[in-house]
Write a protein that holds these residues in place. Structure first.
Motif, PDB file in Angstrom:
ATOM      1  N   VAL A  64      31.200  34.308  32.282  1.00  0.00           N
ATOM      2  CA  VAL A  64      29.801  33.957  32.017  1.00  0.00           C
ATOM      3  C   VAL A  64      28.872  35.012  32.619  1.00  0.00           C
ATOM      4  O   VAL A  64      27.906  35.447  31.975  1.00  0.00           O
ATOM      5  CB  VAL A  64      29.473  32.557  32.591  1.00  0.00           C
ATOM      6  N   ASP A  65      29.165  35.434  33.850  1.00  0.00           N
ATOM      7  CA  ASP A  65      28.313  36.421  34.517  1.00  0.00           C
ATOM      8  C   ASP A  65      28.288  37.737  33.738  1.00  0.00           C
ATOM      9  O   ASP A  65      27.226  38.346  33.560  1.00  0.00           O
ATOM     10  CB  ASP A  65      28.818  36.682  35.937  1.00  0.00           C
ATOM     11  N   LYS A  66      29.484  38.175  33.281  1.00  0.00           N
ATOM     12  CA  LYS A  66      29.547  39.428  32.529  1.00  0.00           C
ATOM     13  C   LYS A  66      28.782  39.301  31.202  1.00  0.00           C
ATOM     14  O   LYS A  66      28.091  40.241  30.781  1.00  0.00           O
ATOM     15  CB  LYS A  66      31.010  39.792  32.236  1.00  0.00           C
ATOM     16  N   ASN A  67      28.891  38.137  30.560  1.00  0.00           N
ATOM     17  CA  ASN A  67      28.165  37.934  29.308  1.00  0.00           C
ATOM     18  C   ASN A  67      26.663  37.821  29.536  1.00  0.00           C
ATOM     19  O   ASN A  67      25.866  38.300  28.727  1.00  0.00           O
ATOM     20  CB  ASN A  67      28.693  36.689  28.589  1.00  0.00           C
ATOM     21  N   MET A  68      26.284  37.159  30.626  1.00  0.00           N
ATOM     22  CA  MET A  68      24.855  37.062  30.934  1.00  0.00           C
ATOM     23  C   MET A  68      24.286  38.443  31.252  1.00  0.00           C
ATOM     24  O   MET A  68      23.131  38.747  30.927  1.00  0.00           O
ATOM     25  CB  MET A  68      24.635  36.115  32.113  1.00  0.00           C
ATOM     26  N   HIS A  69      25.101  39.276  31.890  1.00  0.00           N
ATOM     27  CA  HIS A  69      24.701  40.651  32.158  1.00  0.00           C
ATOM     28  C   HIS A  69      24.446  41.379  30.835  1.00  0.00           C
ATOM     29  O   HIS A  69      23.503  42.177  30.717  1.00  0.00           O
ATOM     30  CB  HIS A  69      25.825  41.336  32.945  1.00  0.00           C
TER      31      HIS A  69
ATOM     32  N   PHE B  51      40.445  28.745  37.741  1.00  0.00           N
ATOM     33  CA  PHE B  51      39.930  28.878  36.373  1.00  0.00           C
ATOM     34  C   PHE B  51      38.409  28.969  36.383  1.00  0.00           C
ATOM     35  O   PHE B  51      37.809  29.765  35.641  1.00  0.00           O
ATOM     36  CB  PHE B  51      40.376  27.691  35.520  1.00  0.00           C
ATOM     37  N   THR B  52      37.780  28.144  37.216  1.00  0.00           N
ATOM     38  CA  THR B  52      36.316  28.141  37.303  1.00  0.00           C
ATOM     39  C   THR B  52      35.795  29.508  37.727  1.00  0.00           C
ATOM     40  O   THR B  52      34.783  29.995  37.208  1.00  0.00           O
ATOM     41  CB  THR B  52      35.837  27.064  38.289  1.00  0.00           C
ATOM     42  N   LYS B  53      36.502  30.150  38.660  1.00  0.00           N
ATOM     43  CA  LYS B  53      36.096  31.492  39.103  1.00  0.00           C
ATOM     44  C   LYS B  53      36.195  32.485  37.951  1.00  0.00           C
ATOM     45  O   LYS B  53      35.287  33.301  37.731  1.00  0.00           O
ATOM     46  CB  LYS B  53      36.982  31.945  40.263  1.00  0.00           C
TER      47      LYS B  53
END
Length: 584
Positions: free
Chosen positions: A231-236, A223-225
Motif C-alpha cells: 500500500v505504501d509503495k502504491n500510495m507513493h 502479512f499485514t506488514k
C-alpha cells in the motif's frame, strides 16, 4: 523505450492488424473534426436568422450519421488494437511459462514462486495496457492534435491557435520529468506486489504447519506488514500521479482561459464570427483531450516499460543445464544402464565447501547400489548430478561408457525413473499423477505400475478409484501412499535406471519388503540406486556405500560391512535395538 525491443517480432507479425485498427482510429478522429464545423455553421445560421426547418433537420441528420459511423469505427479500432493487446498478453504468458520450464533447478532455488506469479499477472497486464490503450492514446494524441491544430489554423485564426498552444512546452517538460519518476515508483510497487504474492502463496502452502504451531496471528502480522508495504509503495506512486493529472489539467485550463479571453475580444471586434468562436472552442475541447492524454500515455508507457524490464530479466536468463553443441551425440538415443563415476567432487554454485569429494563408483547394468549416510552427507546431491539437475565440474559421470553430457537431456531423463525425497503430487487424479511422465498411457499400464508399487489395493478402496483427486500436493493421501504413487509414476516409464531417494521411509516394514521384492522382479536387467536411512531397505543391494561428509567411508555388501564393524555396523545395531524396543 528500449525495453519493448524484445516485442519487435510480435509487432511485426501483427502489423496489419495494428495498421487497420489505426486507420479506423483516424476515421473516428476525422469525423470528430466535422462536428465543430457543423456546430459553428449552425450557430451562425441561428444567429443570422437564416436557419430553416429543412436545414435544421439536415444538421440533425448529419450529426446522427456522423455519430453512427463513429460508433462503428470505434468498435472496429477497439477490436483490432485492443484485440492485439490481448494476443500479446497470451503470447507473453505462454513465452514466460515456456521459458521458465527451460531454466535449471538452481534458478528456482533463488527466485520465489510469488515473485514469478507477479510477473505472470501484474507485469504482463501492465505490458498489455501499454500495447493496447497506450498505442491508441499515442496515435489518437498525434492524429487529433495535428489535425485539430491544422483545422484551427486553416479555418479560423492563426493568432488564436498560436496563443492556445503556448502552454504546450510547459506540458512537455512536466510530462518528461514525471514520466521518469512514475517509471521508478511503479517498479518499486511491482516488486512489493511480488513479495506480497510470495507471502500469500507460501502461507497457503504451509497452512497445516501454521495451524499446527498456532502461528495464525504471527503470520497475519507478517502479512499485514507486507500488505502495508505494498500500500505504501502504491500510495507513493499514487501521490505523484495525483499531482501529475491536476498539473496537466491546470495547464490545459490556462490555455482555455486565454482562448476565452482573447477569442471573446476577437468576436467583439468582428475579426471572427460567433460561429467561428463556438467552433474554435469545440476544437479546443478536442485539443484538451490529447493534451491531457499525453500524461496518461506517459503513465501507461512508463508502467509498461518498468514491467517489460522485469520480464526481460527473466527472458534473458539462460539455463545452466542444457544440451551443449559439440558434446551431444545424436546416436545416443538409448541407455543400457552401466554407470561409472570417477573422481567426482562437487560444490553448489557460489559455495566454496564441497558437498562431495573424490567419489568413485561403478554400477554394472542390472545391479543395485544402495547409499546410506547421515543427513547432509551428500546422498541426494549425488543422484541429482546423475540426472543433471546440476552439472559436474570436477570428475566425470559416465553411462554406458559415455559422459552423461553426451546424451540429450530428454533422452537421459526419459531413461531414468527418479523418485525424489519430496513426493510432489499434482492436484489432479491418481491416474494422471501416475501417468505424468508419459505422453500417452493405457489404464492397464497405470494399474500395472500401481500394483508394482504396492498401492493398487489402497486405490481400489477409494470410492473414485484411479479418478480420485489427490488435492494440492497430494494432501488427501497419507505419506506412505504419496510415496508409492510417486514410485508408480517412475515405474510406468519402464526406466533403464531407477533412483529411489529415501522413497520408502513412510511405509511400514511389511509393505517395504513387498515393494522391494516386486522391484527386484521389475528391475531385472536394469540398474537401481536406492538411498535410505533404514538398513532393512538396502541390505539386499549388490553394493552398499556409506557416505560421510561427502566422502565414501565404507563400501561392500551387507555382510562385508557388518564384518568391518564401522559406521554401518553401529547404525545396524542401533536399528536392531530400536526394533526390539518397539516390539516389546
Amino acid at each position: 523505450m528500449k525495453q519493448f525491443l524484445a516485442l519487435k517480432d510480435f509487432f511485426y507479425e501483427y502489423r496489419w492488424r495494428y495498421i487497420i485498427g489505426i486507420i479506423w482510429l483516424i476515421a473516428v478522429d476525422s469525423l470528430q473534426l466535422i462536428m465543430p464545423k457543423l456546430l459553428g455553421a449552425f450557430t451562425d445560421a441561428l444567429r443570422n436568422g437564416t436557419l430553416s426547418t429543412r436545414q435544421l433537420l439536415l444538421y440533425i441528420a448529419s450529426i446522427l450519421v456522423i455519430a453512427l459511423f463513429m460508433f462503428i469505427f470505434r468498435f472496429l479500432w477497439r477490436m483490432y488494437v485492443m484485440g492485439n493487446a490481448r494476443f500479446l498478453e497470451y503470447k507473453l504468458r505462454n513465452d514466460l511459462f515456456s521459458h521458465l520450464q527451460t531454466l535449471s533447478t538452481n534458478y528456482f532455488n533463488h527466485h520465489k514462486t510469488g515473485d514469478l506469479m507477479a510477473h505472470a499477472t501484474n507485469d504482463i497486464n501492465a505490458v498489455r495496457m501499454a500495447a493496447g490503450p497506450g498505442i491508441v492514446m499515442i496515435f489518437d494524441t498525434i492524429i487529433l492534435l495535428g489535425t485539430t491544430i491544422f483545422m484551427m489554423i486553416q479555418t479560423i485564426s492563426l493568432k488564436l491557435t498560436i496563443i492556445a498552444l503556448l502552454p504546450l512546452p510547459f506540458m512537455a517538460v512536466v510530462t518528461g520529468r514525471f514520466g521518469k519518476i512514475i517509471h521508478h515508483r511503479f517498479r518499486k510497487a511491482q516488486e512489493s506486489f511480488s513479495h506480497l504474492t510470495e507471502k500469500v502463496q507460501e502461507n497457503f502452502s504451509g497452512i497445516r504447519v501454521v495451524k499446527s504451531f498456532v502461528q495464525e496471528q504471527a503470520e497475519l502480522e507478517n502479512f499485514t506488514k507486507a500488505n502495508q508495504d505494498y500500500v505504501d509503495k502504491n500510495m507513493h506512486l499514487v501521490r505523484i500521479q495525483a499531482l501529475f493529472d491536476p498539473i496537466v489539467q491546470f495547464i490545459s485550463g490556462i490555455s482555455l482561459l486565454i482562448i476565452l479571453s482573447y477569442g471573446g475580444i476577437l468576436v467583439i471586434n468582428h475579426e471572427i464570427t460567433l460561429g467561428d468562436f463556438v467552433a474554435f472552442n469545440s476544437y479546443l475541447g478536442l485539443l484538451i483531450w490529447p493534451i491531457m492524454a499525453i500524461g496518461w500515455v506517459i503513465n501507461i508507457l512508463q508502467r509498461g516499460a518498468a514491467s517489460m524490464a522485469r520480464l526481460n530479466e527473466i527472458f534473458q536468463t539462460k539455463p545452466e543445464i542444457y544440451d551443449q553443441e559439440g558434446l551431444i551425440q545424436p546416436d545416443l538415443q538409448e541407455i543400457k544402464g552401466d554407470i561409472r563415476i570417477q573422481h567426482l567432487s562437487f560444490a553448489y554454485p557460489n559455495q566454496s565447501n564441497k558437498v562431495l569429494s573424490d567419489i568413485n563408483i561403478h554400477i554394472p547394468q542390472g545391479k543395485t547400489l544402495a547409499i546410506i549416510g547421515k543427513t547432509g552427507s551428500g546422498k541426494t546431491t549425488l543422484v541429482n548430478l546423475l540426472v543433471r539437475l546440476y552439472d559436474v565440474e570436477e570428475g566425470m559421470i559416465q553411462i554406458d561408457g559415455h559422459d552423461i553430457k553426451s546424451f540429450p537431456l530428454e533422452v537421459l531423463r526419459q531413461n531414468i525413473g527418479y523418485v525424489p525425497q519430496d513426493n510432489f503430487l499434482f492436484s489432479t487424479s491418481i491416474k494422471e499423477n501416475i501417468g505424468f511422465g508419459l505422453d500417452s498411457y493405457t489404464d492397464q499400464e497405470v494399474e500395472k505400475a500401481a500394483e508394482d508399487a504396492q498401492i493398487l489395493d489402497n486405490i481400489q478402496d477409494f470410492p473414485m478409484k484411479f479418478e480420485t483427486i489427490v488435492g494440492e500436493r497430494g494432501v488427501s493421501l497419507s505419506g506412505g501412499q504419496k510415496q508409492r504413487v510417486s514410485i508408480a509414476r517412475a515405474l510406468i516409464k519402464n526406466p533403464k535406471i531407477l533412483i529411489l531417494d529415501d522413497s520408502l521411509s513412510a511405509v511400514d516394514t511389511k509393505t517395504e519388503e513387498a515393494i522391494l521384492k516386486r522391484l527386484k522382479e521389475v528391475m531385472k536387467e536394469r540398474t537401481s540406486i536406492i538411498i535410505a536411512h533404514r538398513i532393512s531397505t538396502i541390505k539386499e543391494a549388490d553394493e552398499i556405500i556409506v557416505l560421510d561428509e561427502g566422502k565414501i567411508v565404507e563400501r561392500g555388501t551387507h555382510e562385508q560391512l557388518l564384518q568391518l564393524k564401522g559406521q554401518y555396523y553401529d547404525l545396524y545395531q542401533k536399528q536392531l535395538l530400536e526394533e526390539m524396543i518397539a516390539n516389546e
